[in-house]
Structures are given as C-alpha cells and as structure tokens.
Design an enzyme around this catalytic site. Structure first.
Site, PDB file in Angstrom:
ATOM      1  N   ALA A  51     -23.797 -45.342  79.778  1.00  2.88           N
ATOM      2  CA  ALA A  51     -24.001 -46.399  78.825  1.00  2.88           C
ATOM      3  C   ALA A  51     -22.373 -46.929  78.479  1.00  2.88           C
ATOM      4  O   ALA A  51     -21.306 -45.969  78.673  1.00  2.88           O
ATOM      5  CB  ALA A  51     -24.790 -46.309  77.834  1.00  2.88           C
ATOM      6  N   ASN A  52     -22.243 -48.115  77.939  1.00  2.00           N
ATOM      7  CA  ASN A  52     -20.805 -48.537  77.584  1.00  2.00           C
ATOM      8  C   ASN A  52     -21.246 -48.520  75.831  1.00  2.00           C
ATOM      9  O   ASN A  52     -22.533 -48.267  75.408  1.00  2.00           O
ATOM     10  CB  ASN A  52     -20.735 -50.063  77.609  1.00  2.00           C
ATOM     11  CG  ASN A  52     -20.131 -50.153  79.138  1.00  2.00           C
ATOM     12  OD1 ASN A  52     -19.689 -49.295  79.825  1.00  2.00           O
ATOM     13  ND2 ASN A  52     -19.868 -51.246  79.408  1.00  2.00           N
ATOM     14  N   ARG A  53     -20.012 -48.645  75.200  1.00  2.00           N
ATOM     15  CA  ARG A  53     -19.765 -48.550  73.712  1.00  2.00           C
ATOM     16  C   ARG A  53     -20.190 -49.726  73.297  1.00  2.00           C
ATOM     17  O   ARG A  53     -19.438 -50.797  73.625  1.00  2.00           O
ATOM     18  CB  ARG A  53     -18.846 -47.802  73.133  1.00  2.00           C
ATOM     19  CG  ARG A  53     -18.717 -46.423  73.265  1.00  2.00           C
ATOM     20  CD  ARG A  53     -17.260 -46.023  73.175  1.00  2.00           C
ATOM     21  NE  ARG A  53     -17.078 -46.008  71.400  1.00  2.00           N
ATOM     22  CZ  ARG A  53     -16.237 -45.399  70.860  1.00  2.00           C
ATOM     23  NH1 ARG A  53     -15.269 -44.991  71.494  1.00  2.00           N
ATOM     24  NH2 ARG A  53     -16.034 -45.430  69.620  1.00  2.00           N
ATOM     25  N   PRO A  67     -25.426 -52.658  74.482  1.00  2.00           N
ATOM     26  CA  PRO A  67     -25.124 -52.238  75.860  1.00  2.00           C
ATOM     27  C   PRO A  67     -26.015 -52.276  76.722  1.00  2.00           C
ATOM     28  O   PRO A  67     -27.317 -52.723  76.637  1.00  2.00           O
ATOM     29  CB  PRO A  67     -24.909 -50.891  75.394  1.00  2.00           C
ATOM     30  CG  PRO A  67     -25.833 -50.496  74.404  1.00  2.00           C
ATOM     31  CD  PRO A  67     -26.046 -51.664  73.767  1.00  2.00           C
ATOM     32  N   VAL A 123     -21.796 -54.766  79.445  1.00  2.00           N
ATOM     33  CA  VAL A 123     -22.754 -54.438  80.450  1.00  2.00           C
ATOM     34  C   VAL A 123     -22.060 -53.464  81.117  1.00  2.00           C
ATOM     35  O   VAL A 123     -20.971 -53.341  81.756  1.00  2.00           O
ATOM     36  CB  VAL A 123     -22.893 -55.805  81.377  1.00  2.00           C
ATOM     37  CG1 VAL A 123     -23.792 -55.320  82.617  1.00  2.00           C
ATOM     38  CG2 VAL A 123     -23.220 -56.965  80.570  1.00  2.00           C
TER      39      VAL A 123
END
Ligand code: C5P
Length: 223
Positions: free
Chosen positions: A29-31, A17, A96
C-alpha cells in the site's frame, strides 16, 4: 439541488490509499490517511456539488452529503471512477499504488530454510492520466503531487505528463508532518503559474481549492 458556487456540478474525488493484495492476508500500500481527499469531498458538497467520493481503505467517517464508493485496489478505484463519469470536475487525491503483484490464491507459507519469495510487479492503470485523456474528460482535472524535493518543478512535469489542469503539490519530506497530520502546505500549479499557500489545516486547503475550482469554472463560462 443545494445552493452554492458548485451547485448543479458533479465532482468526483479519489481519496486514501489503495491496497494491492499479495495473497489473501498480505498487501502492499501507499501511505495515505485520506484526510485531505475526504476534506475536499466535504468542501465540494458544502459548495453545492453532487459529490462521488471513491475511497480506498481509510478509517475516516464518510463526509457529509457525498455518495461514497469504497474500493481496495487501484483497478477497483479505476473502475469506480469510470462508472461515476461523466463529471464536471475530477480531483485525484488518492495515493494510488503504481504497481501490483499477481496475487496468490492462497497464503504464501514461510518454509524452513526456503529463500524469501520474490515478487514481480505489474503496472496499475494511471487513473488521473486516463481521466484527463478520456473522451468524457471532465472540464477540470486536478491531480496531487506529493514530493520530497523540487516540489514545484516536479509538479510542472506532472501537469504535462498527466494532462491535467491543476496540480496541488505538497512537500511530504520527513519532518513536514503532512502524512497523517492535520495541516498541509500546498502549491497550486497550473500552466498559468504557481500559487503558494501558507500552511493551513487540510480543511482550509480543501475549502480554498474548491473555491478556486468554482472561480475557474465560472470564468470559463463568463461571456
Ligand atoms: O506521478 P504520481 O503518480 O505521483 O502522481 C500523483 C497523482 O496521480 C495523484 O493525483 C494520484 O491520485 C494520481 N494517480 C492516479 N493513478 C495512479 C497513480 C497516481 O490517479 N495509478
């Protein structure tokens, strides 16, 4: 130089991430566990490539035989990828963050009775689209598409929008177990068509993807 089908090639892989700071103690954040991206970097190294792995924050060990550049934010990842160019192959497996906030210099305090803070989001650079359009464009640019429905239709659109050669599309809908899991069900989408692969481990997806990349490069060089 290690022998193998990607011997003498430079492959850049992004993985994990990105973390976008809100203030010194918070982030969005992304997973992403980084498992698929790291497995691809390892497979490319095993195939003889010189691999630069640009990784966001993950808890995984560095894959064998790769030069690892650790970053936090999308902008740092973008800079690290640009520093690593030129390359023969770019594989954008990182999740991203599309947006960041203008980070506060100090911790945002929770005040009694005050309303919740509002954030305005700023768009991050699109690393994949930028690499695909760079003057030093790698000969093969590969993106990922994590979708929860209409997986292949969305992957086709992404191929055009991002200007890449291949999209590895997978279904991350609830119950697929892909996020953080060890298995993946992938479709390889190119302008030439779709290859749907059976469910397999992320290592097997990585090995198969690297094998296809080596074939495509070899074909493009065939007399
Ligand atoms: O359209 P979407 O952003 O979901 O596309 C995902 C693909 O684009 C992935 O390969 C991801 O690594 C890449 N990407 C990127 N930079 C961004 C957003 C996505 O490289 N800012």
């Amino acid at each position: 130089v290690k022998a193998g089908p990607l011997s003498g090639r430079h492959v850049i892989v992004t993985s994990g991430p990105t973390h976008e700071a809100i203030d010194p103690v918070r982030y969005i954040a992304n997973r992403s566990s980084g498992k698929q991206g790291h497995a691809i970097a390892a497979a490319a190294a095993a195939a003889g490539a010189r691999v630069t792995l640009v990784s966001g924050p993950v808890t995984l060990p560095d894959p064998k035989g790769c030069a690892v550049v650790r970053v936090e934010s999308a902008r740092e990842m973008f800079a690290a990828v640009n520093d690593a160019l030129p390359a023969d192959v770019f594989i954008g497996a990182a999740a991203v963050a599309d947006w960041r906030v203008e980070a506060a210099a100090h911790k945002i305090k929770k005040e009694q009775g005050a309303s919740a803070p509002a954030f305005s989001l700023v768009e991050n650079p699109d690393i994949l689209a930028s690499v695909a359009r760079a003057s030093r464009r790698p000969r093969l640019v590969v993106g990922f598409a994590a979708e929860t429905r209409d997986v292949i239709a969305h992957a086709r659109q992404k191929l055009n929008r991002k200007g890449c050669d291949l999209i590895v599309a997978n279904d991350v809908s609830e119950g697929s177990g892909v996020f953080g899991g060890d298995a993946n069900e992938a479709h390889l989408v190119s302008s030439g068509g779709v290859e749907s692969w059976p469910r397999m481990s992320k290592e097997a997806v990585a090995a198969r993807l690297v094998g296809r990349i080596a074939e495509i490069i070899a074909d493009s060089e065939a007399p």
